[in-house]
Design a protein around this motif. Structure first.
Motif, mmCIF file in Angstrom:
data_model
loop_
_atom_site.group_PDB
_atom_site.id
_atom_site.type_symbol
_atom_site.label_atom_id
_atom_site.label_comp_id
_atom_site.label_asym_id
_atom_site.label_seq_id
_atom_site.Cartn_x
_atom_site.Cartn_y
_atom_site.Cartn_z
ATOM 1 N N SER A 118 40.000 34.685 40.139
ATOM 2 C CA SER A 118 41.384 35.548 40.373
ATOM 3 C C SER A 118 41.278 36.770 39.836
ATOM 4 O O SER A 118 42.078 37.775 40.301
ATOM 5 N N ILE A 119 40.387 37.273 39.091
ATOM 6 C CA ILE A 119 40.206 38.630 38.577
ATOM 7 C C ILE A 119 39.262 39.519 39.623
ATOM 8 O O ILE A 119 39.499 40.452 39.930
ATOM 9 N N LEU A 120 38.172 38.573 39.837
ATOM 10 C CA LEU A 120 36.975 39.401 40.618
ATOM 11 C C LEU A 120 37.497 39.625 42.119
ATOM 12 O O LEU A 120 36.884 40.491 42.654
ATOM 13 N N PHE A 121 38.155 38.790 42.636
ATOM 14 C CA PHE A 121 38.661 38.745 44.078
ATOM 15 C C PHE A 121 39.337 40.218 44.405
ATOM 16 O O PHE A 121 39.147 40.584 45.717
ATOM 17 N N ILE A 122 39.719 40.676 43.594
ATOM 18 C CA ILE A 122 40.586 42.016 43.767
ATOM 19 C C ILE A 122 39.426 43.098 44.281
ATOM 20 O O ILE A 122 39.477 43.758 45.356
ATOM 21 N N PRO A 123 38.612 43.269 43.133
ATOM 22 C CA PRO A 123 37.538 44.339 43.689
ATOM 23 C C PRO A 123 36.487 44.200 44.869
ATOM 24 O O PRO A 123 36.221 44.663 45.764
ATOM 25 N N LEU A 124 36.127 42.601 44.834
ATOM 26 C CA LEU A 124 35.690 42.113 46.073
ATOM 27 C C LEU A 124 36.348 42.275 47.041
ATOM 28 O O LEU A 124 35.624 42.571 48.291
ATOM 29 N N ALA A 125 37.622 42.233 47.308
ATOM 30 C CA ALA A 125 38.165 42.376 48.379
ATOM 31 C C ALA A 125 38.282 43.680 49.124
ATOM 32 O O ALA A 125 38.077 43.837 50.225
ATOM 33 N N SER A 126 38.112 44.825 48.201
ATOM 34 C CA SER A 126 37.893 46.247 48.424
ATOM 35 C C SER A 126 36.691 46.316 49.235
ATOM 36 O O SER A 126 36.565 47.099 50.179
#
Length: 294
Positions: A137-145
């Protein structure tokens, strides 16, 4: 006399199992409770998948714990009136490819950390383990970019390339422990005979590490198969979705839950993982109980 008493002590410690009532209370009852808790969700999914809507909602005339009039309508709707076969194929493809990529990277990393003995290897291994503890849930934010930036959104490659971010640390940590248990003398003898590091890895360590590789592959495949957050974030079109996301998003219309098709989808989606475990259970147990002994 003292030796005899010492040898008989382990057997005396199990005397409470000789009595049938005690055996029932201490062994069979806990096993039955465990099996009930483990298997009841699958039983519930199975009977729900074969119930008609009348049986699902009419609790006054039908019992919720068994099927009176079984029907295949829910499975027919799932397989022929939804893109479920495509979801199943997408899930299988993404899980298999990401598992092989993760295993390749994990083997290289685990071998370098455990067998090359460079300075700071332990800290690198600890850092890899801590990376696995970072929640998706923390990693998917930078990965989405990154997914948006490279034009991978709504493609299978978005999942294939992001799943290793949590699979590689786990597989590396698992294989590190397995490589550590293989005697160093085998590697030293191969080095004295003129073998290279790559030859040692391919011809000696990997054949001895088959149970560990299978165990890591099963875990990686299971994590990929059941992954939900990345698949929900990076995939939008229905034909590109995986089973965990497709069943939840396509079979729920507003506040209407198609429970029969939902349970049928969940049941069919769990079968590949169960079949995988059943085929490789011996290697899986071997990897959990230890590797090559000196």
């Amino acid at each position: 006399m003292a030796r005899k008493t010492k040898d008989a002590a382990p057997a005396d410690g199990m005397d409470y199992l000789v009595s049938i009532p005690r055996r029932v209370v201490t062994v069979y009852v806990p096993l039955l409770v465990f099996l009930f808790v483990l298997l009841f969700p699958f039983y519930w999914m199975g009977i729900t998948a074969f119930k008609s809507n009348e049986e699902l909602y009419d609790y006054q005339n039908f019992s919720p714990f068994w099927v009176v009039q079984p029907t295949l309508a829910n499975i027919e709707k799932l397989l022929f009136r939804t893109p479920y076969p495509e979801w199943l194929w997408n899930t299988m493809l993404v899980s298999v490819v990401s598992t092989f990529i993760s295993l390749f990277c994990a083997v290289c990393a685990a071998y370098a950390i455990e067998r090359l003995r460079f300075s700071g290897a332990r800290f690198v291994g600890l850092a890899i383990f801590l990376a696995y503890l970072v929640p998706p849930s923390i990693l998917f934010i930078p990965l989405a970019s990154m997914v948006y930036a490279y034009g991978l959104f709504d493609t299978k490659w978005a999942l294939i390339l992001t799943y290793p971010t949590f699979l590689i640390p786990f597989c590396t940590w698992l294989l590190m422990g397995y490589f550590r248990s293989i005697p160093y003398e085998l590697e030293e003898c191969a080095l004295m005979d003129g073998a290279t590091r790559l030859q040692i890895l391919v011809k000696i360590l990997l054949p001895l590490s088959v149970p560990g590789l299978i165990s890591a592959g099963i875990f990686a495949f299971t994590l990929s198969w059941n992954e939900f957050i990345y698949a929900l974030t990076f995939i939008q079109s229905s034909e590109q979705k995986t089973v965990p996301v497709g069943v939840i998003t396509e079979l729920v219309e507003g506040d209407v839950y198609h429970w029969g098709s939902l349970m049928a989808g969940a049941l069919l989606g769990s079968l590949p993982v169960a079949i995988l475990y059943s085929f490789f259970v011996e290697h899986y147990v071997a990897s959990m109980t230890g590797a090559v002994k000196e």
